[in-house]
Design a protein around this motif. Structure first.
Motif, PDB file in Angstrom:
ATOM      1  N   SER A 190       1.023  -1.157  -0.007  1.00 12.77           N
ATOM      2  CA  SER A 190      -0.186  -0.033  -0.117  1.00 12.77           C
ATOM      3  C   SER A 190       0.924   1.226   0.000  1.00 12.77           C
ATOM      4  O   SER A 190       2.015   1.386   0.597  1.00 12.77           O
ATOM      5  N   LEU A 191       0.354   2.351  -0.815  1.00 17.05           N
ATOM      6  CA  LEU A 191       1.328   3.570  -0.987  1.00 17.05           C
ATOM      7  C   LEU A 191       0.281   4.758  -0.887  1.00 17.05           C
ATOM      8  O   LEU A 191      -0.651   4.694  -1.598  1.00 17.05           O
ATOM      9  N   TYR A 192       0.433   5.506  -0.009  1.00 17.51           N
ATOM     10  CA  TYR A 192      -0.400   6.640   0.263  1.00 17.51           C
ATOM     11  C   TYR A 192       0.581   7.877  -0.101  1.00 17.51           C
ATOM     12  O   TYR A 192       1.654   8.167   0.777  1.00 17.51           O
ATOM     13  N   PHE A 193      -0.028   8.864  -0.776  1.00 20.61           N
ATOM     14  CA  PHE A 193       0.760  10.118  -1.121  1.00 20.61           C
ATOM     15  C   PHE A 193      -0.250  11.211  -0.776  1.00 20.61           C
ATOM     16  O   PHE A 193      -1.167  11.294  -1.446  1.00 20.61           O
ATOM     17  N   PHE A 194       0.196  12.129  -0.139  1.00 25.04           N
ATOM     18  CA  PHE A 194      -0.207  13.431   0.283  1.00 25.04           C
ATOM     19  C   PHE A 194       0.432  14.553  -0.322  1.00 25.04           C
ATOM     20  O   PHE A 194       1.278  14.898   0.257  1.00 25.04           O
ATOM     21  N   HIS A 195      -0.132  15.000  -1.504  1.00 25.16           N
ATOM     22  CA  HIS A 195       0.688  15.994  -2.318  1.00 25.16           C
ATOM     23  C   HIS A 195       0.342  17.448  -1.738  1.00 25.16           C
ATOM     24  O   HIS A 195      -0.762  17.838  -1.745  1.00 25.16           O
ATOM     25  N   LEU A 196       1.402  17.979  -1.243  1.00 26.63           N
ATOM     26  CA  LEU A 196       1.192  19.499  -0.651  1.00 26.63           C
ATOM     27  C   LEU A 196       1.696  20.651  -1.472  1.00 26.63           C
ATOM     28  O   LEU A 196       1.425  21.492  -1.054  1.00 26.63           O
ATOM     29  N   ARG A 197       1.895  20.331  -2.838  1.00 26.59           N
ATOM     30  CA  ARG A 197       1.929  21.093  -3.808  1.00 26.59           C
ATOM     31  C   ARG A 197       3.210  22.228  -3.523  1.00 26.59           C
ATOM     32  O   ARG A 197       4.114  21.619  -2.766  1.00 26.59           O
ATOM     33  N   GLY A 198       3.199  23.560  -3.995  1.00 29.79           N
ATOM     34  CA  GLY A 198       4.014  24.380  -3.619  1.00 29.79           C
ATOM     35  C   GLY A 198       5.333  24.664  -4.677  1.00 29.79           C
ATOM     36  O   GLY A 198       6.521  25.162  -4.231  1.00 29.79           O
ATOM     37  N   ASN A 199       5.169  24.006  -5.831  1.00 32.13           N
ATOM     38  CA  ASN A 199       6.107  23.980  -6.888  1.00 32.13           C
ATOM     39  C   ASN A 199       6.395  25.297  -7.472  1.00 32.13           C
ATOM     40  O   ASN A 199       5.671  25.888  -8.215  1.00 32.13           O
ATOM     41  N   GLN A 200       7.402  26.122  -6.902  1.00 34.48           N
ATOM     42  CA  GLN A 200       7.773  27.439  -7.441  1.00 34.48           C
ATOM     43  C   GLN A 200       8.642  27.651  -8.529  1.00 34.48           C
ATOM     44  O   GLN A 200       9.220  28.906  -8.630  1.00 34.48           O
ATOM     45  N   ARG A 201       8.789  26.354  -9.096  1.00 35.49           N
ATOM     46  CA  ARG A 201       9.589  26.450 -10.316  1.00 35.49           C
ATOM     47  C   ARG A 201       8.856  26.864 -11.531  1.00 35.49           C
ATOM     48  O   ARG A 201       8.933  26.717 -12.696  1.00 35.49           O
ATOM     49  N   GLN A 239      -1.205  -1.121  -4.269  1.00 36.82           N
ATOM     50  CA  GLN A 239      -2.413  -0.376  -4.023  1.00 36.82           C
ATOM     51  C   GLN A 239      -1.857   1.014  -3.664  1.00 36.82           C
ATOM     52  O   GLN A 239      -1.383   1.346  -2.697  1.00 36.82           O
ATOM     53  N   ILE A 240      -2.111   1.816  -4.927  1.00 39.55           N
ATOM     54  CA  ILE A 240      -1.708   3.424  -4.796  1.00 39.55           C
ATOM     55  C   ILE A 240      -2.659   4.139  -4.344  1.00 39.55           C
ATOM     56  O   ILE A 240      -3.894   4.329  -5.138  1.00 39.55           O
ATOM     57  N   TYR A 241      -2.657   5.074  -3.346  1.00 37.52           N
ATOM     58  CA  TYR A 241      -3.541   6.351  -3.030  1.00 37.52           C
ATOM     59  C   TYR A 241      -3.080   7.459  -2.907  1.00 37.52           C
ATOM     60  O   TYR A 241      -1.742   7.769  -2.421  1.00 37.52           O
ATOM     61  N   THR A 274      -7.814   9.154  -4.055  1.00 41.15           N
ATOM     62  CA  THR A 274      -8.056   8.875  -5.378  1.00 41.15           C
ATOM     63  C   THR A 274      -6.947   7.482  -5.329  1.00 41.15           C
ATOM     64  O   THR A 274      -5.922   7.464  -5.197  1.00 41.15           O
ATOM     65  N   THR A 275      -7.652   6.501  -6.097  1.00 35.63           N
ATOM     66  CA  THR A 275      -6.873   5.218  -6.435  1.00 35.63           C
ATOM     67  C   THR A 275      -6.308   5.306  -7.711  1.00 35.63           C
ATOM     68  O   THR A 275      -6.940   5.900  -8.693  1.00 35.63           O
ATOM     69  N   ILE A 276      -5.053   4.888  -7.761  1.00 37.58           N
ATOM     70  CA  ILE A 276      -4.196   5.036  -8.980  1.00 37.58           C
ATOM     71  C   ILE A 276      -4.031   3.728  -9.536  1.00 37.58           C
ATOM     72  O   ILE A 276      -3.411   2.940  -8.849  1.00 37.58           O
ATOM     73  N   THR A 277      -4.270   3.754 -10.861  1.00 33.68           N
ATOM     74  CA  THR A 277      -3.714   2.434 -11.543  1.00 33.68           C
ATOM     75  C   THR A 277      -2.633   2.959 -12.314  1.00 33.68           C
ATOM     76  O   THR A 277      -3.051   3.664 -13.521  1.00 33.68           O
ATOM     77  N   PRO A 278      -1.412   2.459 -12.386  1.00 34.60           N
ATOM     78  CA  PRO A 278      -0.196   2.936 -13.245  1.00 34.60           C
ATOM     79  C   PRO A 278      -0.549   2.434 -14.659  1.00 34.60           C
ATOM     80  O   PRO A 278      -1.050   1.412 -14.981  1.00 34.60           O
TER      81      PRO A 278
END
Length: 694
Positions: A190-201, A239-241, A274-278
């Motif tokens: 199981s892989l959980y990714f909480f994306h915090l953004r902030g890309n200032q490029r 199982q990617i979330y 959101t469930t991700i299927t590569p």
């Protein structure tokens, strides 16, 4: 971990003494960490046992975590207790690893004297896992410290455990991390990714959407919290979330959201995953359109036998010492080059090591290698030529002579200053969008992002053996000096591909070259294949109808006319406020520009050129023509001025180019007005392109 409440009070002492470990390589940080951990533990225990005696934290090691597994402790006889702790930690069965690993793919330049440490065993693990499974041409970014941390941690917990990292989020969707993503999905249940953004490029609206930087001024990179679980009893791996924190949030708002959510469970409770299927390319976000793979590839250096349109292409010129080798004034350029060559050659005689002095020289790995090989530098005026440095800005360049870090294939594209050629320069960018610009001069690496350049011609040195053959070859043309043979860069197979598509038409390689340039400007094409164009080189479809092919090809020629001749087209007749004077009354000094600017951030119909001149009634639609995330007009505003390199103190003055090369002090003003014309004409052509019917 101690403060989280996850560890029951009756287990806290045992955990503290036996099962919690920390590593730190910087001595001061090591002491601060140790004191912090001890203080937190005793604060937590006060409520349970007010009379608890002070107990030092013995789970911390002064060590480089990665290096612990590469070689034995070199200071074991000096730091005996520390060495014993290292050995104990190495022998333990660790199942939980939490951290905020540093991220650095390498030093900015050799002047930093801060190259990443090599870890032979760990780096080999990355090569045999993440790199092997990557389709990217370059995988050097896989040696970034935070990616090393992921590889090390995954190996360290073996087949069961949890990793919790806050890191640079680049690996979630970058092209070079496709192999890493595949391995993560294979290795973790199981892989959980909480994306915090902030890309200032990023820039413009996209930058505003990205919101505040999580670490304040500390990083311009996007940040992700990743929780990676290895459960040997899981029925299925990968199982990617994924959960995105949202648009337009300030740093404070993001931190508040994180505090409110607390855990994975809270995101689950609001149905936030959101469930991700590569897909087949190991893309997780912004997955590609698979139909793209049916078209001919513009170029391919990884699969030598694949069908390609251009037989060779190149990155732009990477100097790694722009301040020294680029200059608006040719005399200043010669002076700068001679000074840095003198410094290098004296250093070569006097020292075994390159002398780091950022006021005198810009070191890079190639120049360090030259130094270590005891090879002198010599000034050669033949190396001075004109270059396109940024969109709609030319500069004098000292090209080669040991002072260009990477020349790429440019010696085959522009072998001499007189060699005629055109290159379609494009950039793949997940941050600023796909971009393309044509050039008839040597392009800089960062002309538009990292510019990949596709030429009309390729040059080969003419050998005496094949000179006779050249007389009978219609595909080759000798240059005036006879030293080089010029060939078409578009492959014969590429020509046949298009001739087969339109059997009733007579199509040349030049027609195809301009078709490509026209097609790459198509808003239909860019929108439909936006996700592909952030991750791979363009593929070029054949449109259904021959008449559409010719429309794209003609549009490409017309666009090339405006983009190549931008210095001579008719200036747009904007209103010039000259303080009551006429143009004829102004002297050369009145056209000197240091920094063009808008009177207000959103007042783009007016530009203050300098104290004497204001440009008014600029059509706002001119700003619609965008190159690498910025309007062409704003490129002119940024580049036509005076800049000082902070390390060397070298001044580069665009007014020098105006007077010395163009012979016209009004050049920066007229350039701005001309680029208004170019922008309007470009958008007229782009908006009249045929609908993309494939």
């Amino acid at each position: 971990m101690l403060q989280s409440g996850l560890i029951p009070a009756d287990r806290l002492t045992y955990k503290y003494k036996n099962e919690i470990h920390a590593n730190e390589i910087v001595l001061l940080a090591y002491y601060i960490a140790s004191i912090n951990i001890e203080t937190v533990y005793h604060d937590q225990m006060k409520t349970v046992n007010p009379d608890l005696e002070y107990a030092p934290f013995e789970g911390i090691c002064l060590t480089d975590t990665f290096e612990m597994y590469e070689k034995e402790d070199l200071v074991s006889k000096v730091l005996i207790d520390n060495s014993a702790r290292r050995k104990r930690q190495k022998n333990l069965d660790i199942r939980v690893i939490i951290g905020n690993p540093p991220y650095s793919a390498g030093q900015e330049s050799a002047n930093d004297n801060n190259a990443n440490v090599a870890y032979p065993h760990l780096d080999e693990r990355i090569r045999t896992t993440y790199a092997v499974n990557s389709k990217a041409t370059s995988t050097k970014n896989l040696m970034d410290s935070y990616i090393r941390a992921i590889r090390w941690a995954s190996d360290r917990i073996k087949d069961c455990g949890v990793i919790g990292f806050a890191t640079n989020a680049g690996y979630i969707d970058s092209n070079s991390a496709d192999g890493l993503r595949k391995c993560l999905a294979d290795e973790f249940s199981s892989l959980y990714f909480f994306h915090l953004r902030g890309n200032q490029r990023t820039s413009g609206e996209r930058s505003r959407q990205e919101g505040g930087k999580i670490f304040g001024g500390g990083s311009r990179a996007p940040i992700v919290i990743a929780v990676l679980v290895k459960n040997p009893d899981a029925k299925q791996n990968g199982q990617i979330y994924f959960h995105d924190i949202g648009d337009y949030l300030s740093r404070e708002e993001k931190l508040e959201k994180i505090s409110d959510l607390v855990s994975i469970d809270a995101i689950t409770a609001i149905d936030g995953w959101t469930t991700i299927t590569p897909d087949a390319h190991n893309d997780w976000l912004n997955q590609r359109d698979d139909s793209f793979g049916e078209f001919i590839c513009i170029g391919n250096k990884k699969e030598k036998n694949s069908l390609v349109l251009f037989s060779n292409y190149s990155l732009g010129v990477g100097t790694n010492r722009d301040a020294w080798v680029y200059q608006g004034n040719k005399k200043k350029l010669i002076s700068n080059i001679k000074k840095t060559i003198k410094f290098y050659n004296i250093n070569l005689i006097e020292s075994e090591q390159p002398k780091i002095d950022v006021t005198q020289i810009g070191w890079s790995s190639s120049l360090v290698s030259r130094f270590e090989g005891k090879r002198k530098l010599e000034f050669d005026p033949v190396n001075i030529r004109q270059s396109i440095y940024r969109p709609f800005q030319k500069q004098n360049l000292y090209f080669g002579g040991g002072l260009t870090h990477r020349v790429g294939q440019m010696p085959q594209i522009f072998p001499t200053a007189e060699a005629e050629n055109l290159t379609i320069c494009l950039t793949l960018s997940g941050t600023k969008g796909f971009s393309v610009l044509i050039s008839d001069l040597v392009p800089d690496l960062h002309l538009i992002g990292d510019a990949q350049c596709f030429p009309l011609y390729l040059y080969e040195e003419t050998s005496t053996e094949n000179k006779a053959d050249d007389l009978f070859s219609h595909a080759e043309t000798n240059t005036a000096d006879g030293k080089y043979t010029r060939k078409d860069a578009i492959s014969d197979a590429g020509l046949k591909h298009f001739q087969d598509a339109y059997p009733t038409e007579i199509i040349s390689k030049e027609d195809i070259f301009y078709y490509v340039y026209g097609l790459l400007h198509s808003e239909d094409y860019r929108t439909r294949y936006a996700d592909n164009l952030t991750k791979e080189l363009p593929r070029i479809p054949c449109v259904k109808k021959a008449e559409d092919f010719w429309e794209f090809s003609k549009a490409g020629r017309d666009l090339a006319h405006w983009h190549l001749n931008y210095e001579t087209v008719e200036p747009y007749k904007a209103k010039l406020d000259l303080g009551g004077k006429s143009l004829k009354q102004l002297e050369d000094k009145d056209f000197y520009v240091t920094k063009m600017k808008f009177p207000k951030k959103d007042q783009k119909d007016t530009v203050i050129y300098n104290n004497a001149i204001t440009i008014r009634e600029i059509p706002l639609e001119a700003y619609d023509y965008v190159v690498n995330g910025k309007s062409a007009l704003e490129w002119v505003m940024e580049r036509q001025g005076v800049s000082t390199h902070k390390d060397s103190g070298i001044v580069n003055d665009a007014n020098d180019w105006a007077i010395e090369t163009m012979g016209d002090a009004k050049y920066p003003l007229n350039l701005f007005l001309r680029v208004i014309t170019v922008s309007l004409e470009t958008m007229n052509i782009v908006r009249s392109l045929p609908k993309l019917d494939i």
